[in-house]
Design a protein around this motif. Structure first.
Motif, mmCIF file in Angstrom:
data_model
loop_
_atom_site.group_PDB
_atom_site.id
_atom_site.type_symbol
_atom_site.label_atom_id
_atom_site.label_comp_id
_atom_site.label_asym_id
_atom_site.label_seq_id
_atom_site.Cartn_x
_atom_site.Cartn_y
_atom_site.Cartn_z
ATOM 1 N N PHE A 30 0.869 -1.180 0.000
ATOM 2 C CA PHE A 30 0.000 0.000 0.000
ATOM 3 C C PHE A 30 0.904 1.227 0.000
ATOM 4 N N GLU A 31 0.995 1.884 -1.151
ATOM 5 C CA GLU A 31 1.958 2.962 -1.356
ATOM 6 C C GLU A 31 1.252 4.315 -1.288
ATOM 7 N N PHE A 32 1.119 4.833 -0.084
ATOM 8 C CA PHE A 32 0.622 6.195 0.123
ATOM 9 C C PHE A 32 0.893 6.547 1.573
ATOM 10 N N ASP A 33 0.746 7.792 1.902
ATOM 11 C CA ASP A 33 0.942 8.246 3.276
ATOM 12 C C ASP A 33 -0.417 8.331 3.952
ATOM 13 N N GLY A 34 -0.670 7.441 4.882
ATOM 14 C CA GLY A 34 -1.954 7.464 5.571
ATOM 15 C C GLY A 34 -2.169 6.187 6.363
ATOM 16 N N GLN A 35 -3.422 5.780 6.493
ATOM 17 C CA GLN A 35 -3.808 4.591 7.243
ATOM 18 C C GLN A 35 -4.397 3.564 6.284
ATOM 19 N N VAL A 36 -4.184 2.289 6.604
ATOM 20 C CA VAL A 36 -4.766 1.220 5.809
ATOM 21 C C VAL A 36 -5.395 0.201 6.752
ATOM 22 N N ARG A 37 -6.561 -0.274 6.349
ATOM 23 C CA ARG A 37 -7.242 -1.335 7.093
ATOM 24 C C ARG A 37 -7.657 -2.391 6.075
ATOM 25 N N ALA A 38 -7.140 -3.610 6.246
ATOM 26 C CA ALA A 38 -7.480 -4.730 5.371
ATOM 27 C C ALA A 38 -8.031 -5.838 6.262
ATOM 28 N N GLY A 39 -9.338 -6.067 6.170
ATOM 29 C CA GLY A 39 -9.952 -7.014 7.101
ATOM 30 C C GLY A 39 -9.795 -6.504 8.512
ATOM 31 N N ASN A 40 -9.153 -7.309 9.372
ATOM 32 C CA ASN A 40 -8.904 -6.892 10.754
ATOM 33 C C ASN A 40 -7.502 -6.319 10.945
ATOM 34 N N LEU A 41 -6.747 -6.180 9.863
ATOM 35 C CA LEU A 41 -5.386 -5.658 9.948
ATOM 36 C C LEU A 41 -5.409 -4.148 9.762
ATOM 37 N N THR A 42 -4.806 -3.436 10.703
ATOM 38 C CA THR A 42 -4.736 -1.978 10.632
ATOM 39 C C THR A 42 -3.282 -1.556 10.769
ATOM 40 N N SER A 43 -2.836 -0.651 9.901
ATOM 41 C CA SER A 43 -1.448 -0.217 9.954
ATOM 42 C C SER A 43 -1.318 1.160 9.312
ATOM 43 N N VAL A 44 -0.108 1.706 9.440
ATOM 44 C CA VAL A 44 0.224 2.998 8.847
ATOM 45 C C VAL A 44 0.930 2.744 7.521
ATOM 46 N N ALA A 45 0.441 3.369 6.462
ATOM 47 C CA ALA A 45 1.062 3.237 5.145
ATOM 48 C C ALA A 45 2.110 4.333 4.950
ATOM 49 N N PRO A 46 3.167 4.061 4.118
ATOM 50 C CA PRO A 46 3.310 2.879 3.267
ATOM 51 C C PRO A 46 3.653 1.632 4.064
ATOM 52 N N ILE A 47 3.088 0.508 3.634
ATOM 53 C CA ILE A 47 3.268 -0.751 4.347
ATOM 54 C C ILE A 47 3.038 -1.908 3.384
ATOM 55 N N VAL A 48 3.703 -3.015 3.656
ATOM 56 C CA VAL A 48 3.462 -4.257 2.914
ATOM 57 C C VAL A 48 2.706 -5.205 3.835
ATOM 58 N N LEU A 49 1.549 -5.688 3.368
ATOM 59 C CA LEU A 49 0.766 -6.665 4.108
ATOM 60 C C LEU A 49 0.734 -7.953 3.303
ATOM 61 N N ASN A 50 1.001 -9.049 3.962
ATOM 62 C CA ASN A 50 0.934 -10.353 3.318
ATOM 63 C C ASN A 50 -0.479 -10.904 3.524
ATOM 64 N N LEU A 51 -1.252 -10.929 2.457
ATOM 65 C CA LEU A 51 -2.671 -11.287 2.525
ATOM 66 C C LEU A 51 -2.909 -12.618 1.827
ATOM 67 N N SER A 52 -3.800 -13.377 2.385
ATOM 68 C CA SER A 52 -4.167 -14.641 1.752
ATOM 69 C C SER A 52 -5.011 -14.366 0.513
ATOM 70 N N GLU A 53 -5.077 -15.341 -0.368
ATOM 71 C CA GLU A 53 -5.833 -15.173 -1.602
ATOM 72 C C GLU A 53 -7.318 -15.023 -1.301
ATOM 73 N N GLY A 54 -7.969 -14.144 -2.068
ATOM 74 C CA GLY A 54 -9.384 -13.896 -1.887
ATOM 75 C C GLY A 54 -9.694 -12.416 -2.003
ATOM 76 N N ASP A 55 -10.964 -12.059 -1.770
ATOM 77 C CA ASP A 55 -11.400 -10.664 -1.817
ATOM 78 C C ASP A 55 -11.299 -10.049 -0.427
ATOM 79 N N TRP A 56 -10.618 -8.951 -0.348
ATOM 80 C CA TRP A 56 -10.383 -8.275 0.923
ATOM 81 C C TRP A 56 -11.089 -6.922 0.937
ATOM 82 N N PRO A 57 -11.927 -6.655 1.973
ATOM 83 C CA PRO A 57 -12.455 -5.294 2.152
ATOM 84 C C PRO A 57 -11.331 -4.406 2.685
ATOM 85 N N VAL A 58 -11.082 -3.309 2.008
ATOM 86 C CA VAL A 58 -9.939 -2.450 2.346
ATOM 87 C C VAL A 58 -10.425 -1.025 2.517
ATOM 88 N N GLU A 59 -9.899 -0.356 3.541
ATOM 89 C CA GLU A 59 -10.154 1.062 3.768
ATOM 90 C C GLU A 59 -8.820 1.797 3.740
#
Length: 546
Positions: A30-59
């Motif tokens: 996730f390449e931007f300056d801000g916050q990212v939420r993928a499923g139950n994972l929340t972090s500060v971007a830029p960040i690399v998240l290792n996600l399992s295959e499938g559709d992920w709701p992302v904020e």
């Protein structure tokens, strides 16, 4: 579309023991300056998240805007980018806003065609055309200001006196709404009669691209009426505000934002067409392997000014095609910064050798001005030297002072300061009576009165002067001492002169001996004896005169 996306990286550590993902996960950067939420994972971007295959709701949150989307994760690395400049141009007037990029099902203006609701002339009479309005935070009624399809409205909350102005005419309104049995009814209305403590309404202009987008206020949409462009007058009080205004159209993102302003007029704008292009998700990657000597160096990788990875060597990374800046550092070693290009579907290897940092040694002496020597390197104190790590003998010397030295150990990159105190050599001051005597001591000579600087120790001092007896003495000298020796010289004694009688006696004895010898040898020595006698007398008289 963003042109610079190739410079933004997707980063995942595949083989690093620190950040190695599981075999079933896919790196998503996730390449931007801000916050990212993928499923139950929340972090500060830029960040690399290792996600399992499938559709992920992302904020994705940038500033006061949150973007909501679904990201489909497969087995290929992904990078998620936000065109922030486009995002800023696409929204206006909202205190905060949430953009649902997949859109929502909303009614269209075509599906809600109804006969015009002609509003009475606001400037004349006491009446107004009204319809139902939002039910929260309190029940409200919608007043239609304008003629058919001109879309200008006033919201009247139940039990709250409101003053509104339209077309240069001001009126005071107060209604009370009753709800029950699935319906509602209102009592009261608007007139020219003054009402004390009436709340002012603020006109809010709502526009969009494309136009005729559906508008909701506090979750309510007025059937057949509320489409962009439109103006709604909102009474703003602590109890009623903030208002939630939503804008959407079929096939476009849906915007839901907050209006909480004290300005006299508010303009809300949403470019739904541009918002659909704000987020870019793409794949395509190469491999970057970084080795360092020595290992375990700190590594950082940047895309532009954004740090997107931090770890320790050796590493093997999956990166999208692009140009990156890599820095390597280790305590005690000089850092390395390099640009590296990672092509798609290829591998790039970097083997970096870090050099030991020089150590810095600052040397002072008391007194200053001494020559400092470290091996073959010299300087004059105070001075500073850059040296490789190691153990050094540091010596300092200054005329008339004893040399001083110390062992110093320097670590790579260390900065150390030392001070050497020099002790003055002992000084021997010789005074004689009379003056002008020659002094010899420790291989040095001087003429009194004089000073001689010597090393500490014991010395034999010889003092000589013509016509005087030689004087010899022993002195002991300590570091820093000034010793004074005062020598009184004695004159040499005069030699004793023979008398004339003794001289004649001596001459007679010599003649006697000569005659005896001559008689024994049978030789005539008389002429020689006469000459010898005369010479003897001359010598005697010469000594007497001297």
């Amino acid at each position: 579309m963003m042109v610079a996306w190739r410079r933004l990286l997707l980063l995942s550590v595949l083989f690093s023991g620190l950040l190695a993902p599981s075999a079933s996960s896919t790196p998503v950067f996730f390449e931007f300056d801000g916050q990212v939420r993928a499923g139950n994972l929340t972090s500060v971007a830029p960040i690399v998240l290792n996600l399992s295959e499938g559709d992920w709701p992302v904020e994705l949150s940038v500033g006061n805007v949150t973007l909501v989307l679904n990201v489909s994760v497969g087995d290929a690395p992904l990078v998620v980018e936000i065109n922030e400049s486009l995002l800023r141009r696409s929204l206006g007037g909202f205190s905060t806003a949430t953009v649902f990029l997949s859109g929502r099902e909303v009614p269209s203006i075509e599906s809600e065609k109804t006969p015009c609701m002609a509003a009475p002339d606001w400037s004349e009479g006491e009446g107004e055309s009204s319809a139902r309005g939002p039910s929260r935070p309190v029940p409200m009624e919608t007043v239609l200001f304008s003629p058919c399809r001109e879309r200008e409205y006033l919201l009247l909350p139940s039990g709250v006196p409101v003053v509104a102005e339209y077309g240069g005419v001001k009126k005071y309104c107060l209604i009370r709404i009753s709800e029950g049995g699935g319906g509602w009814s209102s009592q009261g209305g608007c007139s020219f009669a003054y009402i004390e403590n009436a709340v002012s309404s603020v006109p809010v202009e709502i526009t969009s691209r494309p136009c005729n987008a559906t508008v909701y206020i506090n979750g309510f949409h007025l059937f057949g009426e509320w489409f962009t462009p439109m103006v709604v007058h909102l009474p703003l009080t602590p109890e009623l505000s903030p208002y939630n205004v939503s804008i959407g159209a079929r096939g476009y993102p849906f915007v839901s934002g907050v209006v909480n302003s004290t300005e006299k007029r508010v303009a809300l704008y949403a470019d739904l067409s541009a918002l659909s292009r704000v987020v870019l998700v793409h794949s395509g990657a190469g491999v970057l392997e970084v080795l360092t000597e020595p290992a375990n160096a700190s590594l950082k990788i940047f895309a532009g000014n954004n740090e997107v990875f931090s770890g320790r060597s050796p590493i093997k990374l999956v990166l999208p095609e692009g140009v990156y800046t890599l820095s390597a550092s280790l305590p005690g070693y000089g850092g390395i910064v390099e640009n590296v290009t990672v092509p798609a579907n290829e591998s790039v290897s970097l083997d970096l050798t870090l050099s030991l940092l020089p150590a810095n040694l600052r040397i002072t002496t008391v007194p200053s001005g001494a020559e400092v020597r470290i091996g073959n390197v010299t300087c004059t104190s105070p001075c500073s030297l850059n040296l490789t790590a190691g153990v050094y003998n540091v010596s300092a010397s200054l005329p008339r002072y004893l040399p001083s030295s110390v062992l110093v150990g320097l670590a790579p990159g260390e900065s150390q300061a030392i001070s050497l105190e020099l002790v003055q050599m002992p000084v021997l001051r010789i005074l004689t009576s009379p003056e002008g005597a020659t002094v010899t001591v420790g291989g040095e000579q001087c003429f009194t009165p004089c000073n001689i600087t010597l090393a500490p120790g014991s010395y034999s001092v010889t003092v000589e002067k013509s016509g005087y007896e030689k004087a010899v003495l022993v002195v002991s000298l300590n570091a820093g001492d000034v010793s004074v020796v005062n020598v009184s010289l004695r004159k040499e004694p005069l030699p004793t002169s023979p008398s004339p009688v003794d001289a004649l006696k001596t001459s007679h004895e010599v003649n006697k001996v000569t005659e005896t010898v001559s008689r024994q040898e049978g030789i005539n020595w008389k002429p020689a004896l006469v000459v010898f006698s005369l010479l003897a007398l001359v010598v005697v008289f010469a000594k007497m005169r001297g």
